[in-house]
Design a protein around this motif. Structure first.
Motif, PDB file in Angstrom:
ATOM      1  N   ASP A  69       1.834  -5.984   4.082  1.00 33.19           N
ATOM      2  CA  ASP A  69       2.155  -7.316   3.205  1.00 33.19           C
ATOM      3  C   ASP A  69       3.761  -6.926   2.859  1.00 33.19           C
ATOM      4  OD1 ASP A  69      -0.079  -8.181   2.995  1.00 33.19           O
ATOM      5  OD2 ASP A  69      -0.497  -7.327   1.281  1.00 33.19           O
ATOM      6  N   ARG A  70       4.514  -6.036   3.047  1.00 26.49           N
ATOM      7  CA  ARG A  70       5.855  -5.892   2.527  1.00 26.49           C
ATOM      8  C   ARG A  70       6.514  -6.035   3.947  1.00 26.49           C
ATOM      9  NH1 ARG A  70       9.210  -0.191   1.534  1.00 26.49           N
ATOM     10  NH2 ARG A  70      11.010  -1.033   1.268  1.00 26.49           N
ATOM     11  N   MET A  71       5.776  -5.557   5.086  1.00 26.57           N
ATOM     12  CA  MET A  71       6.468  -5.730   6.224  1.00 26.57           C
ATOM     13  C   MET A  71       6.849  -7.363   6.519  1.00 26.57           C
ATOM     14  SD  MET A  71       5.932  -6.499   9.570  1.00 26.57           S
ATOM     15  CE  MET A  71       4.331  -6.500  10.022  1.00 26.57           C
ATOM     16  N   SER A  97       2.890  -0.403   4.340  1.00 26.34           N
ATOM     17  CA  SER A  97       2.418  -1.426   3.519  1.00 26.34           C
ATOM     18  C   SER A  97       2.572  -2.951   4.568  1.00 26.34           C
ATOM     19  CB  SER A  97       3.301  -1.874   2.521  1.00 26.34           C
ATOM     20  OG  SER A  97       3.057  -3.357   1.957  1.00 26.34           O
ATOM     21  N   TYR A 137       7.011   0.908   7.970  1.00 28.88           N
ATOM     22  CA  TYR A 137       6.346   0.677   6.839  1.00 28.88           C
ATOM     23  C   TYR A 137       4.985   1.317   6.590  1.00 28.88           C
ATOM     24  CZ  TYR A 137       9.818  -3.363   6.656  1.00 28.88           C
ATOM     25  OH  TYR A 137      10.873  -3.791   6.510  1.00 28.88           O
ATOM     26  N   ALA A 184       9.359  -3.502  14.013  1.00 24.44           N
ATOM     27  CA  ALA A 184       8.839  -2.984  12.897  1.00 24.44           C
ATOM     28  C   ALA A 184       7.484  -2.348  13.452  1.00 24.44           C
ATOM     29  CB  ALA A 184       8.747  -3.765  11.673  1.00 24.44           C
ATOM     30  N   ALA A 193      12.564  -0.468  11.741  1.00 26.61           N
ATOM     31  CA  ALA A 193      12.033  -0.278  10.591  1.00 26.61           C
ATOM     32  C   ALA A 193      10.699   0.121  10.623  1.00 26.61           C
ATOM     33  CB  ALA A 193      12.039  -1.625   9.779  1.00 26.61           C
ATOM     34  N   ARG A 253       6.676  -9.705   4.700  1.00 25.79           N
ATOM     35  CA  ARG A 253       7.753 -10.376   3.811  1.00 25.79           C
ATOM     36  C   ARG A 253       9.173 -10.236   4.169  1.00 25.79           C
ATOM     37  NH1 ARG A 253       4.662  -8.023  -0.470  1.00 25.79           N
ATOM     38  NH2 ARG A 253       6.096  -6.675  -0.846  1.00 25.79           N
ATOM     39  N   GLU A 254       9.362  -9.038   4.611  1.00 31.32           N
ATOM     40  CA  GLU A 254      10.635  -8.660   4.740  1.00 31.32           C
ATOM     41  C   GLU A 254      11.065  -8.856   6.467  1.00 31.32           C
ATOM     42  OE1 GLU A 254      11.222  -4.648   3.834  1.00 31.32           O
ATOM     43  OE2 GLU A 254      11.062  -5.044   1.638  1.00 31.32           O
ATOM     44  N   GLN A 255      10.178  -8.680   7.037  1.00 27.87           N
ATOM     45  CA  GLN A 255      10.565  -8.866   8.530  1.00 27.87           C
ATOM     46  C   GLN A 255      10.302 -10.276   9.345  1.00 27.87           C
ATOM     47  OE1 GLN A 255      12.381  -6.631  10.146  1.00 27.87           O
ATOM     48  NE2 GLN A 255      12.295  -5.191   8.613  1.00 27.87           N
ATOM     49  N   HIS A 256       9.454 -10.935   8.682  1.00 31.11           N
ATOM     50  CA  HIS A 256       8.879 -12.127   9.331  1.00 31.11           C
ATOM     51  C   HIS A 256       8.967 -12.304  10.786  1.00 31.11           C
ATOM     52  CE1 HIS A 256      10.024 -13.967   5.432  1.00 31.11           C
ATOM     53  NE2 HIS A 256      10.960 -13.237   5.393  1.00 31.11           N
TER      54      HIS A 256
END
Length: 375
Positions: free
Chosen positions: A64-66, A62, A60, A38, A58, A68-71
């Motif tokens: 924070d969103r990355m 954001s 982004y 990402a 991916a 949360r979604e990608q770890h």
């Protein structure tokens, strides 16, 4: 990151030139040990263009969103300096280790605040000081450790670079609050980190700085004389006003002089190993020059970093080892501002330069405090 995480899942934050030119090639050089999953940038279009160019799945706008979604296992932070602290903290709190571009943070106080978010065994944050990782620097560090060249005596650490007025048109450059300093903080930090990593702990700095030619808040040149615990004395210059650019380090020992002359990176050919007169017949290899030739690079540091993180070990250029050069720079700025020598024990939370590299801001704070107390 754990030993079963293969390849390491890497995210890039900041889709600018340093990510494009250095960090993506560094990840790709890891022979399947890491992959970028990402990219994040405040400009989503730029993130998407970066992802398309490098085949990243991916994009982004954001962080924070990355997270949360990608770890991700590791996040590489390539933002302007003012955004380093917030990004590092968010990643560490999400369980991701971090590799961050220089300067680490804008102050020693911010560095210490960020470090409080690390945990034993990881995640850790490490900083980009790639000049430590070339084979010649590693070989010299071993020679100093073993004392085979004798105790270090004299050193030179010069970052003589050139940046014209247009370079500072970028809004965050040349300002204390967004870049943290001038060439001392943003340019010479690489050579000074290498000098400190090789020479060990410093004990005193006496410095001067000036804004001689550029329309900036910060200095455009600084000079310092530094004493080290091993007794050595080192001359340092950081400049953005030098048309013939060079990065030059010199180490004088009883048995030899070792020199490095390069610009933004080196291999063994940039090093010179000169024997002392009483060892005139000694070859470079006999003095300690390495037979293997690995250039200094982001890729070289990333390989070592990934190995440490998989083992759950604190990486090099992290913790106290990453803090050393930042505390030194704070002391250099304090000495240049006050005209007095500064020692490491002075860089503490009750010192304004612990909280800001800016002499002007430190003086303003001091004046404000005096007004409050009526002193």
């Amino acid at each position: 990151m754990t030993e079963y995480s293969q390849p390491a899942r890497v995210a890039i934050v900041g889709a600018g030139n340093i990510a494009d030119g250095c960090h993506m090639p560094a990840v790709q050089a890891q022979s399947g040990e890491a992959t970028v999953i990402a990219v994040v940038d405040v400009d989503l279009r730029r993130a998407e263009d970066f992802a398309a160019r490098w085949g990243i799945p991916a994009a982004y706008d954001s962080l924070d969103r990355m997270l949360r979604e990608q770890h991700p296992d590791l996040v590489i932070v390539c933002t302007p300096p003012i955004a380093h602290g917030e990004a590092i903290t968010a990643c560490l709190d999400a369980g991701a280790s971090v590799w961050c571009e220089k300067p680490p943070t804008l102050s020693v106080a911010e560095y210490d605040a960020v470090a409080a978010h690390e945990r034993e065994g990881g995640p850790y944050v490490s900083y980009v000081f790639q000049h430590r990782f070339g084979s010649a620097a590693r070989a010299l560090r071993e020679r100093i450790r073993t004392g085979s060249l004798g105790a270090p005596l004299v050193g030179v650490c010069h970052t003589l670079w050139y940046r014209d007025d247009a370079y500072f048109d970028v809004p965050w450059r040349g300002k204390w609050e967004t870049e943290g300093g001038g060439p001392t903080m943003g340019h010479g930090i690489h050579q000074m980190d290498l000098m400190l990593a090789l020479m060990g702990e410093w004990t005193e700095v006496r410095a001067a700085m000036g804004t001689l030619a550029r329309n900036v808040e910060t200095e455009d040149v600084s000079m310092a004389m530094v004493r080290f615990a091993n007794g050595a004395m080192v001359s340092m210059v950081n400049s953005l006003l030098s048309p013939r650019e060079t990065s030059y380090l010199r180490f004088d020992f009883p048995e030899a002089t070792v020199e490095l002359s390069h610009l933004y990176g080196y291999d063994n050919s940039h090093w010179t190993w000169t024997p002392a007169p009483h060892r005139a017949e000694a070859t470079a290899a006999e003095l300690g020059a390495p037979l293997d030739d690995e250039a200094s690079s982001h890729a070289a540091q990333l390989r070592v970093l990934l190995r440490s993180l998989r083992a759950g070990e604190r990486p090099e250029a992290s913790g106290d080892d990453g803090r050393r050069v930042l505390a030194f720079i704070a002391a250099l700025y304090q000495s240049a501002t006050t005209g007095r020598p500064v020692t490491p024990d002075m860089v503490t939370p009750d010192n304004p330069f612990y909280h800001s590299m800016s002499g002007r801001l430190a003086a303003a704070q001091d004046n404000a405090d005096k007004e409050k107390t009526g002193v």
